[in-house]
Design an enzyme around this catalytic site. Structure first.
Site, short mmCIF file in Angstrom:
data_model
loop_
_atom_site.label_atom_id
_atom_site.label_comp_id
_atom_site.label_asym_id
_atom_site.label_seq_id
_atom_site.Cartn_x
_atom_site.Cartn_y
_atom_site.Cartn_z
N SER C 274 50.60 39.04 50.20
CA SER C 274 49.49 38.94 50.50
C SER C 274 48.52 39.72 51.67
O SER C 274 49.61 39.77 52.57
CB SER C 274 49.16 37.41 50.73
OG SER C 274 47.90 37.01 51.35
N LYS C 280 53.15 34.13 50.74
CA LYS C 280 52.74 34.39 49.24
C LYS C 280 53.88 35.17 48.67
O LYS C 280 54.73 36.13 49.28
CB LYS C 280 51.52 34.98 49.15
CG LYS C 280 50.33 34.17 49.31
CD LYS C 280 50.06 33.17 48.20
CE LYS C 280 49.98 33.31 46.86
NZ LYS C 280 48.51 33.79 46.47
N ASN C 282 53.56 36.93 45.03
CA ASN C 282 52.72 36.77 43.88
C ASN C 282 53.52 37.67 42.68
O ASN C 282 54.29 38.46 42.71
CB ASN C 282 51.45 37.71 44.32
CG ASN C 282 50.76 36.72 44.85
OD1 ASN C 282 50.48 35.76 44.93
ND2 ASN C 282 49.88 37.53 45.88
N ARG C 313 33.98 64.32 8.20
CA ARG C 313 34.37 64.13 9.53
C ARG C 313 32.99 63.17 10.28
O ARG C 313 31.99 63.51 10.16
CB ARG C 313 34.28 65.50 10.39
CG ARG C 313 34.79 65.22 11.90
CD ARG C 313 35.14 66.74 12.51
NE ARG C 313 35.97 67.34 11.35
CZ ARG C 313 35.99 68.76 11.31
NH1 ARG C 313 35.18 69.50 12.55
NH2 ARG C 313 36.67 69.46 10.66
#
Lengths: 445, 445, 445, 445
Positions: C274, C280, C282, C313
């Site tokens: 973090s 943290k 994550n 097309r």
């Protein structure tokens, strides 16, 4: 606190968009058209009265209508046929004036707009009710501490009131969006076969204005048969709302996990049990809202994909709207009612919130210490020291407070008392209360 | 009339959403934050100046950034690292104050808002230019007769001015939508790690307000890390706009078909040719807008699907926005520029419009006759008689006028002169001119 | 166990779909076409050699190409121009034979098919690697007890091996789908201006067959310029795969929640931290896969929406594919690599799995008791009794075992020893091992 | 040629996915489960017979079921309750064995698989019928000249048979996809509360195998409650099919434009008229298919978005499937039947095809001349000369043949007779017949 009644949750919206309502709203247009034309003087008053009289859904064969519509290409054609035939039986003269100067799309779109008005009223009432329930929870829990979580990991302390305030803040914006939407969608559709009102000669405009008054709708600058931004916008506004309801449901259901245990949907007989596991208490309100949040984005994309409609009336695009927009409303309204019930009645376990906050041995207060330390050592060095302490706390399963207290660089900068305060979540809530005040104020505007 | 220059068409939007711009806008937030904190007194003025100085994209390693971002999980983390390192080399004291109290999402979201402001400015200017081009065509062609078509079939006469007025009417609504959108999206994102600004103690709010002023953004009631209705709404407003651009492109390209020949995109060296067929003149501006109209709905659904983000910052949903919203803008802006060029410069073949109107042996005037007849015989009987005449006209390849003249019931009700007038499209345009006037008036509001 | 390297994760797919690769693959078609026509005898060998020689991406102005493509309408037109000009400088005679009988879409689509072959090879190798990582985890953890969860609530015990087997089972099906897809998509596109190969007279078929051989592609029954089910199918197969990767990422990230703590993505310098919170960790691999799972469905819907392409097309639909399909592959391949790394290296906390299983005071074994009791009392009565006991266990915060032991109806039917066994999760795993065996066997087929 | 009957078009699919059928298919699972358990010996034969007897939809309160399902969270819970209560009235002993060892999702998913089997049968029969209709048109029109169109502009001549062959070629691939899909989706779902069959002790596997036999479904390696690739794949296969049907409908409806006039949907009383314009003949079959092609992509994206379902049973994702997959089938089946009817019965105006081919003053043969000239002058120079002639032909409204004849460089290279031949479309069809042969052969495999 009464248990919610999801059994009734969708009935009103379903009613607004039932085949019966759809037909009645189309008939409302036909009746109002006859009356408007009587006022302008091109239809006899008696004929207008006879047409108005006949325009009640009870008089129609509701089995034949959808079947014939599939062959005819739309619902208005067989409806006008039945209507004309019904009137002709009683009043052949009046029958001549049915649907005068109108086209199928006038009837179908204006009928839809009338349904949407009912539906938007319902959504606005529902949003007001949801806002009230949110305000009540915020007021009660503005100080209730809990974990703030980012990327599904513990981040910092917040309060439960702040979490709910985030939801309310979005709901306030949705109410604003619905208000801004109304004048763009609540308009008459009336243009005749190619949008010129040619069949009404020089009286088209006068009739259109009178018709709009009869239906209490605004008169648009011109018909919008081929311009579908109005109806597509309704879909997007509902889509945004459902996204927020899904977000609330996601938060609530994550807080309801057995390991988290901070919230619980109310229990009631027959609600959220398991066919086989007697201990289950399933978040069925959240399931409904999350399901809506998964379904509505695809339906909104359909409404947008349908927009490039050909020339003065589209082939395929217009038809794609018919079932899609009602479905969006049903899902939005159902999700709204479910989440309103959940929020008004869920059980809040503040003890568990506190326990969870304490679960990580104080790691959640790491930033508080970092910031205090950063004032002395700079952010980078502070981050390094506290990150190291966090790793040790995890490795050794000890409280971060203890580890930090042993760190010489911290000992020199931060006193034990200060450290205690830094580890106390109640002192690390920043602007929480100011944010809550502002959200509550905005909700009342 | 100058030929358009699609080669330049998307360059501006692409620039706004390039990696360089993204990074610079994030740096703008970092610089403004330091200055705001200096004003509030928690960062030395000299440090703020040093930080501001360092916040120029030229100073950063743009190869390392995205690579490190993939590992870190977002772009802000390696950016703040590089920024801190850059400053530390010159001014270690200032380096301590970088990114003070902010979180990655503050930087990324506020940076995005700054990009969106540029992009919305661009879209508004583009819409104004498109509106001008449309007004010019309407003014010139408000009386130019052409076929009105529904479900790809000839319906009734309209004028080309009315067709274009329908496009303008929608464009006017889109301009209104963008105006209503701005105050909801042009707001600061600043909440710190969990949206409480806890790291800034009691000064969070004051800093946020000053920061918002620095960036000339509004201050929202609270941070909106987990509430994504603001960014999703931007996507929906663009989605609606692209739908209308796709509708215009569909109309134009259908009018450009070899068999229709009413419109042609401008020819220019290198534009819309074929690698093998020398006679081809392809609608490449329309192709770009139609392609956008096919792509954007799915991208909007992504933004809506991403909304139910977990707790105080989402896992997956937030990340899904990063490339999706810029892509929507690039497509919207490209389609807008292409269609503005097409409308400003397309070739209009009014003769061919007249020829096509006359192609069906007068069938296109069938409704006019029906309505006249209906005044005498009622709508149902009139419809029956004219439908029968239409079938004969098709079967016998004769003009409807002739067939009708032979029909006794018509002979008794409608004179030859009246029939001539009924078969003349210039007399069957209803409220066309009034509609055009109202659309032009609304566009000028 | 080595840390993953997400920094390299997407580089290969990005390379396959870079502008350089796209152009080279288009040039490969041009070169092979010249050689095939030389073999058939309509192009001099020397010209074919000169063309082949010139078909290297290094020889092209990569800035001009996309800019000119925007004006021309596609990338093939300016590419063929540059190619012809390049060759003409050296060998004017050879230049005459460039792109002989081909159309832009032949070059673009066949080039795309060559890119898709590389991309499918990559996906297949990635799936094989993922399967190996899954098999390894299953083998190691087939007996590791954990909570089975339904609707985010504790349900019954399972093993971690069984959970992973569910993932593997889906992966095995995806490998089968990719195998079945290959023969439908790895085919030549070659039809000339309108899909008839008319420009090649009677030799079209022979050249097409030789060209297919040159490129090692299958020869389809006919060109497929306007039939886009082949490319759309590639998108759907990737979409299904990404859905499964998102499911795995969702499970892993839920298990990584601080309150659950059963799994963790590997930590590495610069990974998943973090910018402000030092504690943290994550789930950035999961974030990437979940983000892909949110983005790809909308992109798949674009490919499906693009299918109704006009005549020989399309206008808009074909163009909508150009960036969409590569984007799907990049997301699929990135998600695949991320989740393979996560699964190969995540940390598994079996203790925490056991703790969580025990967290509910034995409620998780409620069904086991119910089923045992049902043999004596019927399912309905058993469910009622155990549900009642569960409620008391929750209310009184006591272990379900105790409450049950006090219930007279249970005392008469179930001995204490039997009750102990019923409360033991290791005895309540049903067919878990057989399921695992079958999944492993299917993965090896 | 009989007129189609769209009134009946969707009735069969609607029936398969009606509430009644859904409930009956769930009851089929309950009955088969009881019989399978009787065979294995854990349920008395008499009880199994009683349960089987009770499992008829007529015995259930169809008003209460959906209402109670909304509260309970799924349809199986109230269904099992009603079933148990119904049986208990007659045979309390048998009632004890209802739903033994099963979970709600077993009943709902297996019931769905049984519905899907019926629906896939229907789609396969429909595809066979469509293929037959296409083959008939190809056979009849393999030499019928018409314009080949790219980007909505005339390109080169083709035959109508070749155009239809393109459609058939895609249909043949869809038939192959459905065949490959069947073994992956037509499998039993049976896992009990958390997918382990724990409630059945050591007999789970034997019961599952017997149950699969009872229902004539394959036995999967393990239950797939949380792995939704099977059902999502069904959606994608339908999505691809609808894309092709939309393509056919787009082509047909473009050919039906008043200015083109090459095709017409059959006329029939009540079919495709206008409520106001007696001359209209609307392409209502095409409208239905195009509408489906706009709606289904968003629904497919919903099925993909729903895939990342949590753990052993999802919250929201699973519920999102319930109405979405049936809706996809209804749209696919309706579009299939509409287009089969259209193709079997549309009116083909070969004269108009010829007229249109001749409309451009011979410009459509420009490539033929270019290629002939290129053999002498190289492709680039030939392209330049013919492009110049094309521009003059347009400017002067003269036939290209004349302009070319005046060009000295052409006079020297190409004789008048050769030029005549080059301007004759019948000589410029390349491999058309070979392509048709191969497509017909592949359709018969």
């Amino acid at each position: 606190v009464t248990a919610p009644n999801p059994g009734k949750i969708n009935s009103v919206t379903r009613e607004i968009f039932s085949l019966e309502s759809r037909v009645q709203r189309m008939l409302d247009l036909e009746a109002a058209l006859a009356r408007a034309q009587a006022k302008v003087g091109i239809v006899p008053n008696e004929a207008a009265a006879a047409i108005t009289n006949a325009c009640a859904v009870e008089n129609f064969d509701m089995t034949a209508l959808p079947r014939d519509a599939e062959l005819a290409g739309n619902l208005a054609i067989p409806l006008v046929k039945q209507l004309t035939a019904n009137i002709a039986k009683q009043n052949p003269e009046a029958a001549k004036f049915v649907h005068w100067g109108a086209t199928s799309q006038d009837v179908i779109d204006s009928g839809l707009v009338l349904q949407l008005r009912d539906a938007l009223d319902l959504i606005e009432r529902g949003l007001a009710e949801l806002a009230r329930a949110l305000v009540a929870q915020i007021t009660q829990h503005r100080d209730t501490l809990m974990v703030g979580r980012t990327l599904l990991q513990h981040a910092l302390p917040i309060t439960f009131g702040l979490k709910v305030a985030g939801w309310l803040d979005a709901v306030t914006r949705h109410r604003q969006r619905v208000r801004e939407l109304r004048p763009r969608i609540l308009v008459l559709q009336f243009g005749g076969a190619a949008g010129t009102l040619a069949a009404l000669g020089s009286q088209g405009n006068a009739i259109a204005a009178t018709l709009a008054q009869e239906l209490n709708l605004a008169l648009p600058a011109m018909p919008w048969h081929g311009q579908r931004d109005r109806v597509a916008e309704v879909a997007t506004v509902c889509g945004l709302l459902v996204g927020t309801l899904g977000k609330i449901a996601r938060d609530v259901s994550l807080c309801m996990q057995t390991e988290v245990g901070e919230l619980a949907e109310p229990s009631a007989p027959g609600r959220g049990g398991s066919s086989t596991m007697p201990h289950k208490r399933n978040p069925i309100g959240c399931a409904a809202a999350l399901s809506a949040a998964i379904r509505v984005p695809g339906l909104v994309s359909t409404m947008l994909s349908a927009m490039p409609q050909e020339h003065e009336r589209g082939l395929g695009g217009w038809q794609a709207e018919w079932e899609t927009l009602p479905e969006i409303f049903k899902l939005a309204s159902g999700a709204l009612n479910h989440m309103t019930d959940v929020i008004a009645t869920f059980e809040i376990n503040a003890d568990r919130m506190a326990t969870n906050l304490n679960q990580s041995n104080g790691l959640i207060m790491a930033e508080a210490v970092t910031m205090a330390l950063a004032k002395h050592l700079g952010k980078h060095e502070a981050h390094r020291i506290v990150e190291h302490a966090c790793k040790n706390a995890i490795k050794e399963s000890r409280r971060l407070r203890e580890i930090l207290a042993e760190e010489p660089l911290i000992q020199t900068q931060i006193s034990a008392a200060e450290l205690d305060k830094l580890m106390d979540p109640t002192h690390y809530l920043g602007a929480t209360q100011q944010f809550i005040d502002r959200v509550l104020a905005a909700a009342n505007e």
